[in-house]
Design an enzyme around this catalytic site. Structure first.
Site, PDB file in Angstrom:
ATOM      1  N   ILE A 200       3.264   3.115  -5.502  1.00  0.00           N
ATOM      2  CA  ILE A 200       2.865   2.454  -6.745  1.00  0.00           C
ATOM      3  C   ILE A 200       1.541   1.720  -6.564  1.00  0.00           C
ATOM      4  CG2 ILE A 200       3.487   0.619  -8.388  1.00  0.00           C
ATOM      5  CD1 ILE A 200       6.410   1.436  -8.025  1.00  0.00           C
TER       6      ILE A 200
ATOM      7  N   HIS B 279      -6.691  34.854  -5.871  1.00  0.00           N
ATOM      8  CA  HIS B 279      -7.998  34.372  -5.417  1.00  0.00           C
ATOM      9  C   HIS B 279      -8.900  34.146  -6.622  1.00  0.00           C
ATOM     10  CE1 HIS B 279     -11.516  33.870  -2.878  1.00  0.00           C
ATOM     11  NE2 HIS B 279     -12.153  34.730  -3.661  1.00  0.00           N
TER      12      HIS B 279
ATOM     13  N   GLY C 150       0.829  -1.217   0.000  1.00  0.00           N
ATOM     14  CA  GLY C 150       0.000   0.000   0.000  1.00  0.00           C
ATOM     15  C   GLY C 150       0.852   1.251   0.000  1.00  0.00           C
TER      16      GLY C 150
ATOM     17  N   ALA D 248      12.318  10.980  -9.072  1.00  0.00           N
ATOM     18  CA  ALA D 248      12.913  11.485 -10.305  1.00  0.00           C
ATOM     19  C   ALA D 248      13.498  12.897 -10.135  1.00  0.00           C
ATOM     20  CB  ALA D 248      11.868  11.489 -11.419  1.00  0.00           C
TER      21      ALA D 248
HETATM   22  P1  NAD Z   1       6.791   1.953  -1.350  1.00  0.00           P
HETATM   23  O1  NAD Z   1       7.958   1.832  -0.463  1.00  0.00           O
HETATM   24  O2  NAD Z   1       6.177   3.272  -1.593  1.00  0.00           O
HETATM   25  O3  NAD Z   1       5.617   1.022  -0.790  1.00  0.00           O
HETATM   26  C1  NAD Z   1       5.781  -0.348  -0.574  1.00  0.00           C
HETATM   27  C2  NAD Z   1       4.753  -0.784   0.447  1.00  0.00           C
HETATM   28  O4  NAD Z   1       4.743  -2.199   0.465  1.00  0.00           O
HETATM   29  C3  NAD Z   1       5.058  -0.310   1.860  1.00  0.00           C
HETATM   30  O5  NAD Z   1       3.898   0.280   2.388  1.00  0.00           O
HETATM   31  C4  NAD Z   1       5.447  -1.604   2.592  1.00  0.00           C
HETATM   32  O6  NAD Z   1       5.105  -1.584   3.950  1.00  0.00           O
HETATM   33  C5  NAD Z   1       4.644  -2.627   1.822  1.00  0.00           C
HETATM   34  N1  NAD Z   1       5.173  -3.990   1.841  1.00  0.00           N
HETATM   35  C6  NAD Z   1       6.465  -4.381   1.757  1.00  0.00           C
HETATM   36  N2  NAD Z   1       6.541  -5.733   1.740  1.00  0.00           N
HETATM   37  C7  NAD Z   1       5.268  -6.199   1.800  1.00  0.00           C
HETATM   38  C8  NAD Z   1       4.682  -7.497   1.801  1.00  0.00           C
HETATM   39  N3  NAD Z   1       5.445  -8.579   1.714  1.00  0.00           N
HETATM   40  N4  NAD Z   1       3.342  -7.586   1.873  1.00  0.00           N
HETATM   41  C9  NAD Z   1       2.563  -6.475   1.953  1.00  0.00           C
HETATM   42  N5  NAD Z   1       3.058  -5.224   1.949  1.00  0.00           N
HETATM   43  C10 NAD Z   1       4.392  -5.082   1.868  1.00  0.00           C
HETATM   44  O7  NAD Z   1       7.227   1.228  -2.695  1.00  0.00           O
HETATM   45  P2  NAD Z   1       6.541   1.208  -4.154  1.00  0.00           P
HETATM   46  O8  NAD Z   1       5.115   1.595  -4.095  1.00  0.00           O
HETATM   47  O9  NAD Z   1       6.912  -0.111  -4.727  1.00  0.00           O
HETATM   48  O10 NAD Z   1       7.332   2.331  -4.918  1.00  0.00           O
HETATM   49  C11 NAD Z   1       8.753   2.254  -4.975  1.00  0.00           C
HETATM   50  C12 NAD Z   1       9.367   3.612  -4.980  1.00  0.00           C
HETATM   51  O11 NAD Z   1       9.177   4.200  -6.248  1.00  0.00           O
HETATM   52  C13 NAD Z   1       8.760   4.593  -3.994  1.00  0.00           C
HETATM   53  O12 NAD Z   1       9.298   4.505  -2.706  1.00  0.00           O
HETATM   54  C14 NAD Z   1       9.096   5.896  -4.637  1.00  0.00           C
HETATM   55  O13 NAD Z   1      10.418   6.223  -4.281  1.00  0.00           O
HETATM   56  C15 NAD Z   1       9.032   5.579  -6.108  1.00  0.00           C
HETATM   57  N6  NAD Z   1       7.755   6.021  -6.685  1.00  0.00           N
HETATM   58  C16 NAD Z   1       7.427   7.334  -6.617  1.00  0.00           C
HETATM   59  C17 NAD Z   1       6.222   7.761  -7.149  1.00  0.00           C
HETATM   60  C18 NAD Z   1       5.878   9.218  -7.090  1.00  0.00           C
HETATM   61  O14 NAD Z   1       6.778  10.025  -6.887  1.00  0.00           O
HETATM   62  N7  NAD Z   1       4.608   9.581  -7.219  1.00  0.00           N
HETATM   63  C19 NAD Z   1       5.347   6.862  -7.729  1.00  0.00           C
HETATM   64  C20 NAD Z   1       5.710   5.537  -7.775  1.00  0.00           C
HETATM   65  C21 NAD Z   1       6.912   5.127  -7.257  1.00  0.00           C
END
Ligand code: NAD
Length: 479
Positions: A188, A448, A185, A324
């Site tokens: 991504i 505004h 959660g 990024a």
């Molecule tokens: P994330 O670290 O944001 O979230 C991963 C989540 O998975 C965490 O909440 C974690 O607790 C959970 N998790 C881990 N292992 C698990 C398991 N076995 N079962 C259930 N939950 C589990 O990572 P992400 O969503 O994969 O994204 C990776 C990175 O890419 C982000 O940290 C960010 O740096 C980058 N990203 C940024 C954006 C943006 O800027 N809008 C968008 C997408 C990705």
């Protein structure tokens, strides 16, 4: 220039948001630049299978959500028919335009593009195996490593199963499954879960920790969590995947809650998004004398120089946060250092944006960090229910939050939850970088009616005289 008056030769490995801006900037400064990537045009994960295609799809998802919400304004639309091929084609077109445009900019700057996979044979020798199987060894004086990151895999989870996807697979938009599980959660999981839910899939999110987006401020996450609860079939917190059986047409997942109870559910597709890790394997880093830390990030100093003085690193490969915009800033700074200028990566605020509905964004210090640091900090909140612009958008669930040093009034952190939070946060980042005080924000005339006024009004709330908050509920900031 080198001592003999020739242009410095720079080899950049990786053409994502760290690599290509660095290559372009170095060329602008007169260096002789070779850019190596497995793809023909610059862009990397961000443009090809990350930020850009996901935001294109999130825009489409947002349109669908808006037509549904318009009922409250007396506007009704028929349920959307989704032509998935056309949607995919539009999204791919956005990516093509951007990456093709970058290709043109690269040519215009005379940056040499070498398509292939690079590996260091020594600190001064880079071997690139091209798509045609040939080996090239671009000559360089300095190299910049910008190889990015890739998804983490969950131990025991089938990797190549047809119905199990990572973010790249989900962005390819193969179909809209009836039922979909998102493991993780985080950024991504929630962004792509939002897309698939808007397109009609019944989406469940499983998160092992007690809340969504664990790194973000709870005040900001609350409106997102409330909306996600309505949009998704279920959000399973403190739950882990205890077993998986991946078939041709579905995936059977055993889910274990914190009470030890287990249940089995069947999904047509599963998206795994549990974090990313740096791409440091198979690059010959040992041969190059480039050290990595325990988590696999390349060790760099303030100027982004690695343990080998001729090699620099920037972007996801050089450490968190893996964003990024941090990559681009850091990479351009590394080029300054390569050009012989004084340069240090010392940002006070790196904005983070999660493009959920509503968006959430923050920069600088968070409330939890402030508490942990023992710093004397005051906090003020401006609820969007008091914003005229938010009312006209029928989106009053948002919040703008300000943290400042209790003694000097300097802005230390800004958090925003609500539509366009990602655009609004830039003002907070500028305020923090410029050492602005809360008073500076309150005294800056904001247009505004716009959502940007919520920053000014949060500052007024901090100072105890906010026009649109009733005196009784006026948050005067607290220690
Ligand atoms: P994330 O670290 O944001 O979230 C991963 C989540 O998975 C965490 O909440 C974690 O607790 C959970 N998790 C881990 N292992 C698990 C398991 N076995 N079962 C259930 N939950 C589990 O990572 P992400 O969503 O994969 O994204 C990776 C990175 O890419 C982000 O940290 C960010 O740096 C980058 N990203 C940024 C954006 C943006 O800027 N809008 C968008 C997408 C990705």
């Amino acid at each position: 220039m080198t001592a003999s008056g020739e242009a410095r030769r720079l080899a950049v490995v990786g053409a994502g948001p760290a690599g290509y801006p660095a290559a372009f900037y170095a060329a602008d400064l007169g260096m002789d630049v070779t850019l190596v990537d497995t793809r023909a045009d610059p862009g990397g994960v961000c443009l090809y299978c990350g930020c850009i295609p996901s935001k294109a799809l999130l825009h489409a998802a947002g349109l669908i959500a808006e037509t549904r919400a318009a009922g409250a304004m007396g506007l009704s639309f028929a349920a959307p028919t989704v032509d998935l091929d056309a949607l995919r084609g539009w999204k791919d077109g956005v990516v093509r335009k951007l990456t093709g445009g970058l290709g043109q900019l690269r040519k215009g700057r005379k940056v040499r593009m070498l398509q292939g996979r690079a590996r260091f044979a020594s600190p001064s020798r880079l071997v690139v195996r091209t798509a045609e199987g040939k080996e090239e060894t671009p000559a360089f004086d300095v190299a910049l490593l910008a190889t990015g990151s890739r998804p983490v895999q969950v131990p025991g989870f089938p990797v190549d199963a047809p119905r199990v996807m990572d973010s790249t697979g989900a962005l390819a938009l193969p179909d809209v499954p009836e039922r979909m599980l998102v493991v993780g959660g985080g950024y991504i999981g929630l962004e792509l879960g939002t897309v698939y839910a808007a397109l009609g899939a019944r989406v469940s999110v499983v998160e092992m920790l007690p809340g969504l987006l664990p790194g973000a401020d709870r005040d900001l996450v609350a409106p997102v969590a409330r909306r996600a609860e309505a949009a998704f079939e279920s959000i399973l917190l403190e739950t882990r995947v205890a077993g998986v059986r991946a078939g041709e047409s579905d995936v059977e997942v055993k889910l274990a809650g914190k009470d030890g109870g287990e249940r089995t559910e069947v999904y047509e597709r599963v998206l795994v998004a549990v974090g990313r890790r740096p791409n440091t394997a198979d690059l010959g880093l040992e041969a190059a004398g480039v050290a990595v830390d325990r988590r696999g990030f390349v060790q760099v100093d303030g100027a982004r120089r690695t343990t080998e003085p001729r090699i620099f690193a920037a972007g996801d490969v050089a450490g968190e946060p893996m964003l990024a915009h941090k990559a681009t800033h850091e990479a351009r700074l590394a080029v300054e250092a390569i050009a012989g200028r004084r340069a240090a990566f010392e940002p006070r605020a790196i904005p983070a944006v999660v493009f959920t509905d509503p968006e959430i964004a923050w920069c600088g210090l968070t409330e939890a960090e402030a508490k942990g640091s023992g710093r004397s900090v005051r906090v003020a909140r401006f609820p969007w229910s008091a914003s005229g612009r938010a009312l006209t958008l029928d989106r009053t669930e948002g919040l703008t939050k300000l943290l400042a040093d209790a003694d000097s009034g300097r802005v230390l952190g800004v958090g925003i939850s609500g539509p366009h939070a990602g655009d609004l946060i830039a003002e907070g980042a500028l305020a923090i970088e410029m050492g602005a005080t809360v008073e500076d924000l309150a005294l800056t005339i904001h247009p505004h009616p716009t959502l940007s006024e919520t920053l000014m009004e949060a500052a007024e709330a901090y100072l105890g005289h906010c026009t649109h908050l009733a005196p009784a509920t006026r948050p005067t900031g607290r220690k």
